[in-house]
Every structure is written in structure tokens, then in C-alpha cells.
Design an enzyme around this catalytic site. Structure first.
Site, short mmCIF file in Angstrom:
data_model
loop_
_atom_site.label_atom_id
_atom_site.label_comp_id
_atom_site.label_asym_id
_atom_site.label_seq_id
_atom_site.Cartn_x
_atom_site.Cartn_y
_atom_site.Cartn_z
CE LYS A 43 -0.62 -9.93 1.17
NZ LYS A 43 -0.50 -8.55 1.63
CB CYS A 268 -0.34 3.17 11.73
SG CYS A 268 -1.23 2.21 10.50
P1 NAD Z 1 -0.33 -3.89 3.75
O1 NAD Z 1 1.11 -3.80 3.41
O2 NAD Z 1 -0.79 -4.92 4.73
O3 NAD Z 1 -1.19 -4.09 2.42
C1 NAD Z 1 -0.96 -3.38 1.24
C2 NAD Z 1 -1.28 -4.31 0.09
O4 NAD Z 1 -1.24 -3.56 -1.12
C3 NAD Z 1 -0.28 -5.45 -0.09
O5 NAD Z 1 -0.97 -6.68 -0.14
C4 NAD Z 1 0.41 -5.14 -1.42
O6 NAD Z 1 0.81 -6.29 -2.14
C5 NAD Z 1 -0.69 -4.38 -2.14
N1 NAD Z 1 -0.21 -3.52 -3.23
C6 NAD Z 1 0.88 -2.73 -3.26
N2 NAD Z 1 0.96 -2.08 -4.44
C7 NAD Z 1 -0.14 -2.44 -5.16
C8 NAD Z 1 -0.63 -2.11 -6.44
N3 NAD Z 1 0.01 -1.24 -7.21
N4 NAD Z 1 -1.77 -2.69 -6.87
C9 NAD Z 1 -2.43 -3.57 -6.08
N5 NAD Z 1 -2.01 -3.92 -4.84
C10 NAD Z 1 -0.88 -3.38 -4.39
O7 NAD Z 1 -0.74 -2.44 4.25
P2 NAD Z 1 -1.89 -2.06 5.29
O8 NAD Z 1 -1.38 -2.22 6.68
O9 NAD Z 1 -3.15 -2.69 4.89
O10 NAD Z 1 -1.98 -0.49 5.05
C11 NAD Z 1 -2.53 0.04 3.86
C12 NAD Z 1 -2.74 1.54 4.04
O11 NAD Z 1 -3.70 1.75 5.09
C13 NAD Z 1 -1.49 2.29 4.47
O12 NAD Z 1 -1.51 3.57 3.89
C14 NAD Z 1 -1.64 2.39 5.98
O13 NAD Z 1 -0.97 3.51 6.51
C15 NAD Z 1 -3.13 2.56 6.11
N6 NAD Z 1 -3.67 2.11 7.39
C16 NAD Z 1 -3.21 0.95 7.96
C17 NAD Z 1 -3.75 0.53 9.16
C18 NAD Z 1 -3.24 -0.72 9.83
O14 NAD Z 1 -3.51 -0.90 11.01
N7 NAD Z 1 -2.51 -1.59 9.13
C19 NAD Z 1 -4.77 1.27 9.78
C20 NAD Z 1 -5.23 2.41 9.15
C21 NAD Z 1 -4.67 2.82 7.96
#
Ligand code: NAD
Length: 444
Positions: A43, A268
Site C-alpha cells: 500500500k 461499520c
Molecule cells: P481499513 O482496513 O481501510 O484501513 C486500516 C489500515 O490500517 C490498513 O491499511 C492496514 O494495513 C493498516 N494497519 C493495520 N494494522 C496496522 C498497524 N499495526 N500499523 C500500521 N497500520 C496498520 O479500515 P478503515 O475502513 O479505514 O477503518 C479504520 C477504523 O475507522 C475502523 O476502526 C473503522 O471502524 C473506523 N471507521 C471507518 C469508517 C469507514 O467508513 N470506513 C468510518 C468511520 C470509522
């Protein structure tokens, strides 16, 4: 919107997914230098090459326009070296029990090296964007103390952006919620968001965490409620669109999230509703309402299969076309998408399945087996006994229905999102069936 960050310390964003990348690009747009960290080296390499790892309208442009302020790396120490506020935006998917899996969150906590107390200019704070159960901040603070990292402050700043309009939602949020201990870190986050001039809720950490889970659970409840009303409409001859229109004009109810369909999905709602149910259960409270919300949603996805049986009888050897695969329009996100359940159930019932999505097809190929991935919508409907609208992309709403009718083998169009113009579909000689609506058959 006020002017941009002048001379402020850089910030870090850990996790460059839907939330992290939008947050990073957004703060860069507001003038901050942003150090973006992800454990996924592929990524990060793609971001270095200027490629977008996700589809989100307007994001590529925002990243490109602020490329000089965005720094991508897999090295968390790099971000820690330069940034004061470290936003955590890693995934918190459900575990088998339905509790939130906080392993990625704790991996970040553990990856931060212990260090002697810093000077005011060098101090750090973790700012939690990931959705976590209420009480997580308190647990993390205990762990930080055990690991002799007490000098790291902690702020809860839950994210409310919606995939498909995430860039807009970052720039014009309904509210910014900040839960903190009333120290410098909370003030710094308030200052960072100040240019957006959004309503601010500053509160304690546990309450901020709960705002997020309670908001998503409430929205999911509204969806399951209108879906149950739709199911009763089908039995009574009422039209749920008319019912929702009448209900929504009551400003205590409002029109949003009153669209009946084949259930909510995405990364979510399903996991946050379950996480809140589990959180309650773990603390000895049985959250009865959320059990029903979850069950209604599961059944709603499956009602499509019942409707197909009602019209076609056995599905063995029948060709069913699914229009749309992503959990909603304007995203490539396939997490908990209704299409996953439908494609599996249809194949289990012996149907041949043809599918198409404008952007989620590549992602879907990893998740859905045994179906034909069509090149466009008109290719997808070719030879179909029934077409099911799963995701209401604009291009499906604007389909040329006489052309669709000419290509289909059968005549059934099942509108799983109540998004199509029923009369236009029926005028093309097709049978229109929505969710909670009267079936419309061509009079031709
Ligand atoms: P995602 O899976 O798209 O992104 C998460 C990223 O974190 C990935 O790129 C992954 O490789 C990285 N990652 C994982 N472990 C890691 C580590 N130890 N160090 C560094 N990077 C690491 O997830 P998302 O949809 O962006 O959601 C993230 C959080 O935000 C979740 O808790 C979700 O519930 C919350 N959230 C998401 C949304 C949405 O619409 N997607 C909206 C509000 C809140």
C-alpha cells in the site's frame, strides 16, 4: 473555513485505509505536514507511486494536490520522530464472538517505544480515530502506564465520515467529537479541527467512544425499522416509499435512513452494532433491541431469494444478474456487502449468477467465486431470468430499460434498493418488484 496551519508540528496518521488516508489528505489540505504509516508495504509503495489503494471520490485529487505535505512510510518511529499528534486509524474488525478486534490498535500502542519524558515541544499523543468500545481508552492508558509511556497523552476522536462522500465529510463534518483528559493534547486536536468550524463536542474519553457506537447502532436501527415496515407494507398493500415520505416530514423523524432495501452492510454498521451488543453483554446488560436489529438485517438480505422463488419457482439452472457488488454506491468496499450473501445463496440454490459493479469488481473477484463477472451492465443482464439491483449506482438507475428487456431471457427486475423508476421498468415490458412496494407489471 479559516486559513491553514501555519508553522504547526507535523502530525502522524497510523493506518492509511479509508479513514486514515482521507484524514491524512484532509489535514494536509488544511496545511499540516502529515506522516502516514501503514504495515502494508505494498500500500505504501503504491502511494509513493501516486496510485490510490482505495476508490473514494475526490481523494486522488486531494492527495495529488497536497503531495508535498504527505509522507508515506512503514516506519512508525519515523512518524514518532517528527509528529506530535499520532492519529490511529487502523481496522477494528469483529472477532468470532462479535467483540471488536483491537489487536491492530494494541499493535500500534506496543510499537511506540518508551522514552523519557519529553519537553513541551517534543511531547506526543495518541488520537484514536478507530472505532473502539467505550472503555478502550482507559485500558490503553493503563497499558501505556505499565509500559512506562505515561508521558504519551491519549485522545478519543471518533470518525464519522461515510465512504463515498468521505472527502466532503472530512471537510464539512456534522460534528467533531473529542474525548480527553483536559490536557494539552485535547486542546491541540481542537485547534487542528478549528478551521472546519464544525460543531464541537468536547467530553470525556468513554463518552466520546460511546457517541460513535451509539450513533451507528441508532442508524442501523432506523434501517431495520423501515425494512420491517416495508415487509408489513408488502402484506397490506401499502407502499413503503409513500409511508417513509409521510413519516420523514415529521422533523423528529427526518427522511434520512428511511430507505427500505435489502439491508445494511459495509465495514461499520454490522460490526459496530455487534460490538455495542457485545460491550453491553460483557458488562452484564442484555441489549435486546440490537439483537432484533441484527436479525432483521440478516433476514432482509435473504428475502430477495424468497422473492425470486415466488416469481420463478425453482432457481436451478436459472440465470440471475446482480447489478452492483459494493456495499453501497461510490465505493469499492466489499466488506459485509449484501452481494456476498446473495451470490452464495443463489449458487447454493442452483442458479447461474452474472454480476457487474462499476468499481468494486477487482475487489469482488477475491471474495466471490463461481459467478460470471460481466464487462458492463448490459453485458450482465444478457440472458438473465431476473435482474436484482443490489447497489444503487447512478448508472443502473439510468439504464436503458427497453435495451435491458431486449437482452434478458425473462422479465423480472427486483429493485433491492427501491432506486429504480418502477414505471420506466414496467413500460419496457418488464415486471418491477421493489421492497415494500406493489409489484408493477407491464400493461403491454
Ligand atoms: P481499513 O482496513 O481501510 O484501513 C486500516 C489500515 O490500517 C490498513 O491499511 C492496514 O494495513 C493498516 N494497519 C493495520 N494494522 C496496522 C498497524 N499495526 N500499523 C500500521 N497500520 C496498520 O479500515 P478503515 O475502513 O479505514 O477503518 C479504520 C477504523 O475507522 C475502523 O476502526 C473503522 O471502524 C473506523 N471507521 C471507518 C469508517 C469507514 O467508513 N470506513 C468510518 C468511520 C470509522
Amino acid at each position: 473555513m479559516r486559513a491553514v496551519n501555519g508553522g504547526r508540528r507535523p502530525i502522524g496518521v497510523i493506518g492509511t485505509g479509508y479513514v486514515g488516508l482521507v484524514t491524512a489528505a484532509g489535514f494536509a489540505h488544511l496545511g499540516s505536514d502529515v506522516y502516514c504509516i501503514d504495515i502494508d508495504a505494498d500500500k505504501i509503495a503504491r502511494l509513493h507511486r501516486g496510485e490510490m489503494p482505495i476508490y473514494e471520490p475526490g481523494l486522488a485529487e486531494m492527495v495529488a494536490a497536497n503531495r508535498d505535505r504527505l509522507h508515506f512510510s512503514t516506519d512508525i518511529a519515523d512518524a514518532l520522530e517528527r509528529a506530535g499528534l499520532l492519529f490511529v486509524a487502523v481496522g477494528t474488525p469483529p472477532t468470532y464472538s462479535g467483540d471488536a478486534d483491537l489487536s491492530a490498535v494494541y499493535a500500534v500502542v506496543n510499537a511506540i517505544p518508551a522514552h523519557p519524558s519529553r519537553s513541551e515541544e517534543q511531547r506526543h499523543a495518541l488520537v484514536m480515530k478507530s472505532t473502539v468500545p467505550a472503555g478502550t481508552g482507559a485500558s490503553i492508558k493503563r497499558v501505556l502506564a505499565e509500559q512506562r509511556k505515561q508521558d504519551l497523552s491519549y485522545v478519543s476522536c471518533p470518525e464519522f465520515l461515510k465512504e463515498g462522500s468521505a472527502v466532503h465529510d472530512f471537510l464539512a463534518p456534522d460534528r467533531v467529537v473529542i474525548g480527553d483528559d483536559g490536557d494539552w493534547a485535547g486542546d491541540a486536536v481542537v485547534e487542528l479541527y478549528a478551521p472546519l468550524e464544525a460543531p464541537l463536542v468536547r467530553t470525556d474519553i468513554a463518552s466520546a467512544e460511546m457517541v460513535k457506537l451509539a450513533s451507528n447502532a441508532f442508524l442501523a436501527t432506523k434501517i431495520s425499522f423501515i425494512n420491517e415496515i416495508a415487509n408489513v407494507c408488502e402484506e397490506t398493500g401499502a407502499d413503503v416509499i409513500e409511508v417513509a415520505r409521510g413519516m420523514g416530514l415529521d422533523d423528529r423523524i427526518g427522511h434520512k435512513f428511511l430507505q427500505a432495501g435489502i439491508g445494511y452492510g459495509g465495514s461499520c454498521f454490522p460490526k459496530d452494532v455487534t460490538a455495542l451488543k457485545q460491550l453491553a453483554g460483557n458488562s452484564g446488560y442484555h441489549f435486546q433491541l440490537l439483537n432484533a436489529v441484527i436479525e432483521v438485517n440478516e433476514l432482509q438480505k435473504r428475502r430477495v431469494i424468497g422473492k425470486l422463488h415466488k416469481h420463478l419457482g425453482s432457481l436451478v439452472g436459472r440465470t440471475i444478474c446482480l447489478l452492483g457488488l459494493a456495499f453501497k454506491p461510490n465505493t469499492d468496499d466489499m466488506r459485509e456487502a449484501s452481494s456476498l450473501v446473495l451470490s452464495a445463496r443463489l449458487q447454493a440454490d442452483g442458479a447461474k449468477v452474472r454480476v457487474y459493479d462499476p468499481v468494486a469488481t477487482d475487489e469482488a473477484r477475491h471474495l466471490i467465486r463461481g459467478v460470471h463477472f460481466a464487462t458492463d451492465a448490459l453485458d450482465a443482464v444478457a440472458g438473465a431470468d431476473a435482474v436484482v439491483l443490489v447497489t444503487e449506482w447512478d448508472e443502473f438507475v439510468a439504464l436503458d430499460w427497453p435495451e435491458v428487456a431486449a437482452r434478458m431471457a425473462g422479465t423480472l427486475v427486483l429493485d433491492g434498493r427501491n432506486a429504480l423508476a418502477a414505471e420506466a421498468v414496467a413500460a419496457a415490458g418488464l415486471t418491477y418488484e421493489g421492497i415494500g412496494r406493489r409489484t408493477l407489471t407491464s400493461s403491454r
